[in-house]
Design a protein around this motif. Structure first.
Motif, PDB file in Angstrom:
ATOM      1  N   THR A 104       0.825  -1.209   0.000  1.00 22.02           N
ATOM      2  CA  THR A 104       0.000   0.000   0.000  1.00 22.02           C
ATOM      3  C   THR A 104       0.862   1.262   0.000  1.00 22.02           C
ATOM      4  OG1 THR A 104      -0.154  -0.261   2.402  1.00 22.02           O
ATOM      5  CG2 THR A 104      -2.009  -1.058   1.091  1.00 22.02           C
ATOM      6  N   ASP A 105       2.008   1.220   0.702  1.00 17.81           N
ATOM      7  CA  ASP A 105       2.906   2.374   0.715  1.00 17.81           C
ATOM      8  C   ASP A 105       3.419   2.666  -0.697  1.00 17.81           C
ATOM      9  OD1 ASP A 105       2.657   2.539   3.469  1.00 17.81           O
ATOM     10  OD2 ASP A 105       4.351   1.194   3.816  1.00 17.81           O
ATOM     11  N   ILE A 106       3.729   1.602  -1.432  1.00 11.84           N
ATOM     12  CA  ILE A 106       4.246   1.787  -2.791  1.00 11.84           C
ATOM     13  C   ILE A 106       3.197   2.446  -3.673  1.00 11.84           C
ATOM     14  CG2 ILE A 106       4.892   0.515  -4.881  1.00 11.84           C
ATOM     15  CD1 ILE A 106       6.559  -1.303  -3.189  1.00 11.84           C
ATOM     16  N   LEU A 107       1.949   1.986  -3.591  1.00 11.30           N
ATOM     17  CA  LEU A 107       0.904   2.588  -4.414  1.00 11.30           C
ATOM     18  C   LEU A 107       0.680   4.049  -4.038  1.00 11.30           C
ATOM     19  CD1 LEU A 107      -1.831  -0.180  -4.815  1.00 11.30           C
ATOM     20  CD2 LEU A 107      -0.244   0.679  -6.519  1.00 11.30           C
ATOM     21  N   LEU A 108       0.697   4.363  -2.744  1.00 13.34           N
ATOM     22  CA  LEU A 108       0.520   5.755  -2.320  1.00 13.34           C
ATOM     23  C   LEU A 108       1.667   6.624  -2.823  1.00 13.34           C
ATOM     24  CD1 LEU A 108      -0.741   5.191   1.326  1.00 13.34           C
ATOM     25  CD2 LEU A 108      -2.048   6.241  -0.535  1.00 13.34           C
ATOM     26  N   ASP A 109       2.890   6.138  -2.697  1.00 15.03           N
ATOM     27  CA  ASP A 109       4.043   6.916  -3.159  1.00 15.03           C
ATOM     28  C   ASP A 109       3.989   7.155  -4.660  1.00 15.03           C
ATOM     29  OD1 ASP A 109       4.925   6.928  -0.581  1.00 15.03           O
ATOM     30  OD2 ASP A 109       6.595   5.543  -0.884  1.00 15.03           O
ATOM     31  N   VAL A 110       3.731   6.087  -5.404  1.00 16.09           N
ATOM     32  CA  VAL A 110       3.732   6.201  -6.868  1.00 16.09           C
ATOM     33  C   VAL A 110       2.578   7.085  -7.342  1.00 16.09           C
ATOM     34  CG1 VAL A 110       3.470   4.894  -9.006  1.00 16.09           C
ATOM     35  CG2 VAL A 110       4.938   4.019  -7.194  1.00 16.09           C
ATOM     36  N   ASP A 111       1.430   7.010  -6.672  1.00 21.97           N
ATOM     37  CA  ASP A 111       0.314   7.884  -7.035  1.00 21.97           C
ATOM     38  C   ASP A 111       0.660   9.339  -6.749  1.00 21.97           C
ATOM     39  OD1 ASP A 111      -2.334   8.489  -7.908  1.00 21.97           O
ATOM     40  OD2 ASP A 111      -2.962   8.626  -5.816  1.00 21.97           O
ATOM     41  N   ALA A 112       1.376   9.576  -5.656  1.00 23.89           N
ATOM     42  CA  ALA A 112       1.794  10.949  -5.352  1.00 23.89           C
ATOM     43  C   ALA A 112       2.777  11.470  -6.393  1.00 23.89           C
ATOM     44  CB  ALA A 112       2.412  11.004  -3.956  1.00 23.89           C
ATOM     45  N   TRP A 113       3.632  10.593  -6.931  1.00 21.49           N
ATOM     46  CA  TRP A 113       4.608  11.015  -7.939  1.00 21.49           C
ATOM     47  C   TRP A 113       3.957  11.252  -9.302  1.00 21.49           C
ATOM     48  CZ3 TRP A 113       8.334   6.326  -6.811  1.00 21.49           C
ATOM     49  CH2 TRP A 113       8.893   6.496  -5.543  1.00 21.49           C
ATOM     50  N   THR A 114       3.008  10.409  -9.677  1.00 20.69           N
ATOM     51  CA  THR A 114       2.496  10.405 -11.056  1.00 20.69           C
ATOM     52  C   THR A 114       1.038  10.823 -11.181  1.00 20.69           C
ATOM     53  OG1 THR A 114       1.787   8.084 -10.951  1.00 20.69           O
ATOM     54  CG2 THR A 114       4.081   8.522 -11.600  1.00 20.69           C
ATOM     55  N   GLY A 115       0.258  10.706 -10.102  1.00 13.95           N
ATOM     56  CA  GLY A 115      -1.170  10.990 -10.201  1.00 13.95           C
ATOM     57  C   GLY A 115      -1.916  10.011 -11.084  1.00 13.95           C
ATOM     58  N   PHE A 116      -1.458   8.747 -11.123  1.00 12.30           N
ATOM     59  CA  PHE A 116      -2.106   7.789 -12.020  1.00 12.30           C
ATOM     60  C   PHE A 116      -3.562   7.518 -11.639  1.00 12.30           C
ATOM     61  CE2 PHE A 116      -0.556   4.858  -8.726  1.00 12.30           C
ATOM     62  CZ  PHE A 116      -1.619   3.985  -8.582  1.00 12.30           C
ATOM     63  N   GLY A 117      -3.926   7.782 -10.369  1.00 10.99           N
ATOM     64  CA  GLY A 117      -5.312   7.578  -9.957  1.00 10.99           C
ATOM     65  C   GLY A 117      -6.282   8.497 -10.675  1.00 10.99           C
ATOM     66  N   ASP A 118      -5.774   9.644 -11.211  1.00 10.98           N
ATOM     67  CA  ASP A 118      -6.651  10.561 -11.943  1.00 10.98           C
ATOM     68  C   ASP A 118      -7.185   9.943 -13.229  1.00 10.98           C
ATOM     69  OD1 ASP A 118      -6.161  12.461 -10.005  1.00 10.98           O
ATOM     70  OD2 ASP A 118      -4.493  13.381 -11.107  1.00 10.98           O
ATOM     71  N   CYS A 119      -6.546   8.897 -13.694  1.00 12.70           N
ATOM     72  CA  CYS A 119      -6.980   8.264 -14.952  1.00 12.70           C
ATOM     73  C   CYS A 119      -8.271   7.471 -14.782  1.00 12.70           C
ATOM     74  CB  CYS A 119      -5.884   7.333 -15.476  1.00 12.70           C
ATOM     75  SG  CYS A 119      -4.298   8.139 -15.752  1.00 12.70           S
TER      76      CYS A 119
END
Length: 857
Positions: free
Chosen positions: A450-465
Motif C-alpha cells: 500500500t505504501d508503494i501505491l501511495l508513493d507512486v500515485d503521489a509522484w504520477t497521479g495515475f489515480g486521476d486516470c
C-alpha cells in the motif's frame, strides 16, 4: 454541445470552451460560469442522444422495453438481469439457454442499425452504462433516458448474445474433439495391451511361414504342424487393432453425436450463415441439416453436398455408398467452426464473426488514401522497389555469411559441409553485480504494498486516470480507488479485500469497480507510470527504450472460472488462461492482455507494439518460438519493427530465396521452396490495404492474424503474406548466424520478460494464484491490475535503487545488471492500511537503510 456527445471528461470540455472563447476574443468568465456552460452542454448532448436513439420507436415497442425491468413470473430477477447473466460454461444446455435469451431480445424488434444514428463512441458509452445500472435504478430514470438506455442495452445484448452463442459452439466442439482424441489414445493403448498375446501368436505363425518359404517349401501341407485355428483368431484380433474406429479420433467424435443433437436444430435455425462461393457447399449442407430438425425427418435426402467433406472424413461420412447422417452433421458443423474462425463464413448481427472484408478500410477509401499521399506505412509501397530492396539485402547476407563461414569466423557458429551448429551464448554478467544487487536491496526501505501505491500515485497521479464512466469525474475517495486496483492486482477480489482493508465496505468497492475501472483507464495509468520511469536516469542504463520482448504467462483457472477456460497440454492438464505481456528493454511492462490457453501467441505480438499508451518508440522486438510465424514476419516491416525471435528449431527451418537467387554450396542444404513472386505481386495491394487498416486502428492486428492463420491453404491473401514473411525470415536467419550481438540482445530481452513474470507470479498469490472469474472482462481487469502493480513496483524500486547505488558508488557497468524487480523488501500480505503518518512528501524519498553487510565491514 456536439463535442460533449463524444467527450465525457469535464476538464476536456472546459478546455474546449476556453479555446473557443479565446478564438472569438471573448474575455474568460469566472470558473463557475465555465462549469455551468459545460454542464448545460452535457445536458443538451445527452438529451439529443436520447432523442435520436428513440426516435421512431412505436409506443408498443417502448412498452416492451419497459417490461424488461419487470420481474419474471417464475424467478425473482428481472428480465434484464436474466439477459445480462448469461451462462458461459460450454455445454449443450447452455447453448440452448443462450438461444432462449437471444430469441427474447429479438422479440423486442429493434433494428441494430439504429445504433448508427449516434456516434459510435456515444453508443458504446450508453450501452456500457446500461450494463452497469441496476434495473431498479433504470426504473427511476426519466422515460426518455430510460427508453434510450434500454434500447442501447437491447441492441448490444443481441450482438453480444450472438457472439456468446457462436463462441460457446466453438468451445464445445473443441472440447468434444479433445475428449475424442484422449479417448482414442486411451482406447488404442488399452487395445494394444489386450492384443499382445494375439500379436505374439500372429508373429510366430508368420515366422513359420517365412521360414518355410526360405527353405523352398511351396506346399502348405508340407509345413508340418501348424495351428490354423489360432492363426485365424490372431489375424481377426489384429484386424480390430487397425480399424479406423480404434486409431482415428473422428470415429470417437461421431459417437458423441447425441450431444450435438441436443442443440443443433435450434442453433442452425437461429442464425443466418453467409459466405462466398467456395463455402456454398457447407452452407447448403447446414440448410439441409436445419430442415431435418425442423421437419423431424430422420434420413438425409438422396443427394446432398459432399465436395466440402475432407478426405479424412469421407470413410465415415460415406459407408457402403450411403451417407451416414451423424457423421455428415458433425463434419458439416466442424467445417462451420473452422470457417467461422477464418471469416469466410459470417453471421448477420455478429461483431466477432463478421465478413472478413468488413474489418478492413473500404476499397474506395483506401484508393483515396493512396492517391492523396503516402500511406502510413514504414515500407516502400511499390512492390517492385520493395522486393528489389529485399533482394539486395538477401544477396548481401548470403555473401557475408558464406565468406565468414569459409574463414571460420561466424561467431559461435559452425557452418560447413556437415551442416549447421550454433553454440549456446555465454553469460557476460560481471561477478560483482550479484553482490552489488544484494547490498543495494538491503538498503531499500521496508514498505508495504500500500505504501508503494501511495508513493507512486503521489509522484504520477495515475489515480486521476480512473474517472466515472458517465460523468467523467475523479473518485472522491482516492484510498478506496487504490484498494480496488490492489484487489485486482493481487487477485484478492473485492469481498476478501473489504475484510482485509479497514474503512472500505464491499458495496463501496463494488461501486468503484463497476463505474471507475476500465481497460482504457488501466492503459492510461500504465502509460503515466512508464513515462515517469523512463525519466529516471538509472533506467537509461538498462536500455534506450527502443527494444522489447513479449511472452505469455500461464495462470490456472479455478472455481467458476475453470468451466470456461481451456486446457493446453504444454502447461499440464488443468484449465487456465495466459497473460501475454510486452516488456521494454528498460523493464517497463507496457502491455498485457488475456488470451486463451490454447490460442497461439503469434497473433498478439503486434497488438502490444501498436496499441500501447506510452511514449515508447520500439524498433526491435523479441519473442520465443511460440510468438513467431511467417505472417508476423511479413507484417512487422510494414510498421517499422525489426522482428528477432529466438527460434528453437532454426537449423531445421528453410531459407526461401527470390527467383534467380543462388545460395552457394554451403547454404544449399538449408534452401527450401522459392518465394512465389508472382502470387505476392498479385496480392500486394490487398496486403497494403490490410496493413493500413491495422495501422489506422480500423481493425486489430490480432483479429486479422487469427483469421488469416485459420484460412484454408488456397486463400490468396494468407498465402501472399506468408511468402512475404518467408522472405523476411530468411533475411533474419542469415543475420542471426553472423550477428552475435543480435542473439545476445534477443536473449537479454527475453530474460527481462521472464524476470518480470517471476515478480508477477509473486504478486498474484491470492486464490492459490488461480483465476476464479468466469467473465472475460473481469479476467482482463485482473491482468491489467497485476501489470499496473508490477509497473508501480518497478518505478518505486528504480528511484530507490538509483539512490542506493549512488551512495554505494556502484559503477554504471555493474549497475546496468541490477534489475528493479526485487520484492523481498515489500510486505505483500496482512491488513491493507492506507492511513500512514510516516509518508514522505511527493518530492522526497524515504531514508535508506544501513546495509547489514556495511555494518559487518
Amino acid at each position: 454541445m456536439p463535442v460533449a456527445q463524444t467527450v465525457a471528461q469535464p476538464l476536456q470540455l472546459a478546455s474546449t470552451v476556453i479555446d473557443e472563447l479565446r478564438r472569438r476574443r471573448v474575455l474568460l468568465p469566472p470558473p463557475a460560469v465555465i462549469e455551468a456552460i459545460v454542464r448545460r452542454a452535457r445536458q443538451q448532448a445527452e438529451q439529443l442522444t436520447h432523442e435520436l436513439l428513440t426516435s421512431g420507436i412505436k409506443p408498443d415497442k417502448l412498452t416492451i422495453l419497459d417490461t424488461l425491468l419487470a420481474r419474471r413470473s417464475d424467478q425473482g430477477t428481472t428480465w434484464l438481469a436474466w439477459l445480462r447473466n448469461a451462462p458461459q460454461s460450454p455445454a449443450p444446455r447452455n447453448i440452448l439457454r443462450l438461444l432462449e435469451r437471444l430469441d427474447h431480445v429479438r422479440t423486442v424488434g429493434l433494428d441494430p442499425a439504429r445504433a448508427a444514428m449516434i456516434p459510435s463512441a456515444t453508443f458504446d458509452r450508453l450501452a456500457d452504462q446500461a450494463v452497469r445500472i441496476t434495473p431498479q435504478h433504470l426504473g427511476e430514470l426519466s422515460p426518455l433516458r430510460r427508453h434510450a438506455t434500454l434500447a442501447a442495452a437491447t441492441i448490444r445484448l443481441e450482438e453480444s448474445l450472438t457472439d456468446a452463442t457462436l463462441t460457446m459452439f466453438d468451445k464445445l466442439l473443441g472440447s468434444m474433439t479433445r475428449r475424442a482424441e484422449n479417448r482414442t489414445r486411451d482406447k488404442a493403448v488399452r487395445t494394444v495391451r489386450e492384443m499382445q498375446g494375439h500379436l505374439r501368436a500372429l508373429t510366430n505363425s508368420c515366422r513359420v511361414l517365412i521360414d518355410a518359404h526360405a527353405k523352398g517349401i511351396v506346399s502348405l501341407a508340407s509345413i508340418g504342424p501348424f495351428d490354423w485355428e489360432r492363426f485365424g483368431s490372431a489375424v481377426a484380433q489384429a484386424e480390430v487393432l487397425v480399424r479406423p474406429e480404434t486409431i482415428d479420433r473422428t470415429a470417437e467424435l461421431i459417437e458423441r453425436h447425441r450431444t450435438v443433437k441436443l442443440f443443433a436444430g435450434q442453433f442452425l435455425s437461429a442464425f443466418a450463415f453467409r459466405g462466398a462461393g467456395p463455402v456454398q457447399g457447407i452452407l447448403d449442407a447446414l440448410a439441409i441439416i436445419a430442415d431435418l430438425y425442423l421437419t423431424g425427418k430422420r434420413r438425409l435426402p438422396d443427394k446432398v453436398p459432399l465436395r466440402f467433406v475432407p478426405t479424412g472424413w469421407r470413410p465415415f461420412v460415406i459407408r457402403d455408398g450411403v451417407v451416414d447422417r451423424a457423421a455428415y452433421e458433425l463434419c458439416a458443423l466442424s467445417q462451420l467452426r473452422d470457417r467461422l474462425r477464418a471469416g469466410d463464413i459470417w453471421v448477420a448481427g455478429s461483431r466477432q464473426f463478421r465478413d472478413f472484408d468488413s474489418y478492413l478500410i473500404p476499397p474506395t477509401t483506401f484508393a483515396a488514401l493512396r492517391e492523396k499521399g503516402p500511406l502510413p506505412l514504414a515500407i516502400e509501397t511499390g512492390f517492385d522497389r520493395h522486393i528489389e530492396d529485399r533482394r539486395e539485402r538477401l544477396d548481401s547476407a548470403i555473401e557475408r555469411v558464406t565468406m565468414l563461414a569459409r574463414q571460420g569466423e561466424l561467431p559461435q557458429v559452425r557452418l560447413d559441409e556437415n551442416g549447421l551448429m550454433i553454440s549456446p551464448l555465454k553469460a557476460i554478467t560481471p561477478p560483482a553485480a550479484e553482490a552489488a544487487r544484494r547490498t543495494a536491496y538491503d538498503r531499500l526501505p521496508r514498505v508495504k504494498i500500500t505504501d508503494i501505491l501511495l508513493d507512486v500515485d503521489a509522484w504520477t497521479g495515475f489515480g486521476d486516470c480512473f474517472t466515472h464512466r458517465r460523468s467523467g469525474r475523479a473518485a472522491d475517495d482516492r484510498n478506496a480507488l487504490l484498494t480496488v486496483i490492489l484487489a485486482d492486482g493481487i487477485n484478492l477480489g473485492l469481498t476478501r479485500m473489504a475484510d482485509s482493508c479497514r474503512g472500505a465496505s464491499l458495496r463501496q468497492l463494488a461501486h468503484l469497480h463497476d463505474w471507475y475501472i476500465s481497460e482504457a483507464a488501466y492503459g492510461e495509468a500504465l502509460g503515466r507510470l512508464i513515462d515517469a520511469h523512463r525519466a529516471v536516469p538509472l533506467a537509461g542504463l538498462w536500455g534506450r527504450g527502443i527494444s522489447s520482448s513479449s511472452d505469455g504467462q500461464q495462470f490456472h483457472a479455478g472455481g467458476r472460472g475453470a468451466a470456461i477456460s481451456d486446457i493446453n497440454a504444454r502447461n499440464g492438464n488443468e484449465p487456465g488462461v495466459s497473460f501475454y505481456t510486452h516488456v521494454s528493454d528498460q523493464y517497463d511492462p507496457f502491455g498485457s492482455r488475456v488470451i486463451a490457453a490454447t490460442a497461439g501467441e503469434a497473433p498478439y505480438v503486434l497488438d502490444g507494439l501498436l496499441y500501447h499508451h506510452t511514449g515508447l518508440s520500439i524498433e526491435e522486438h523479441y519473442t520465443d518460438t511460440g510468438g513467431a510465424s511467417d505472417h508476423v514476419f511479413g507484417l512487422m516491416p510494414f510498421f517499422g519493427y525489426r522482428f528477432a525471435p529466438r527460434l528453437r528449431d532454426i537449423k531445421e527451418r528453410r531459407l526461401h530465396l527470390l527467383p534467380g537467387q543462388e545460395a552457394g554450396p554451403l547454404l544449399t542444404g538449408m534452401v527450401g521452396d522459392p518465394i512465389a513472386h508472382g502470387h505476392a505481386a498479385a496480392h500486394w495491394d490487398e496486403l497494403l490495404r490490410l496493413a493500413t487498416s491495422i495501422r489506422t486502428g480500423t481493425v486489430t492486428a490480432s483479429a486479422m492474424l487469427r483469421k488469416l492463420s485459420a484460412y484454408p491453404r488456397q486463400n490468396g491473401l494468407a498465402l501472399a503474406l506468408r511468402e512475404i514473411g518467408r522472405l523476411e525470415r530468411s533475411i533474419f536467419m542469415l543475420d542471426w548466424l553472423q550477428d552475435i550481438d543480435l542473439r545476445r540482445r534477443t536473449q537479454a530481452g527475453l530474460n527481462k520478460g521472464e524476470a518480470r513474470n517471476a515478480l508477477a507470479r509473486a504478486l498474484f498469490f491470492n486464490q492459490l494464484g488461480e483465476l476464479r472469474d468466469r467473465r472475460f472482462e473481469n479476467q482482463s481487469y485482473r491482468a491489467s491490475g497485476l501489470n499496473l502493480l508490477v509497473a508501480a513496483i518497478i518505478l518505486w524500486n528504480t528511484r530507490y535503487l538509483e539512490q542506493a547505488l549512488t551512495a554505494m558508488g556502484t559503477p554504471d557497468e555493474v549497475a546496468r545488471h541490477i534489475a528493479p524487480l526485487g520484492w523481498e523488501h515489500i510486505a505483500l500480505t496482512g491488513d491493507y492500511s492506507w492511513e500512514r503518518e510516516d509518508r514522505p512528501a511527493p518530492d522526497q524519498l524515504r531514508p535508506l537503510r544501513t546495509s547489514p553487510s556495511l555494518l559487518a565491514a
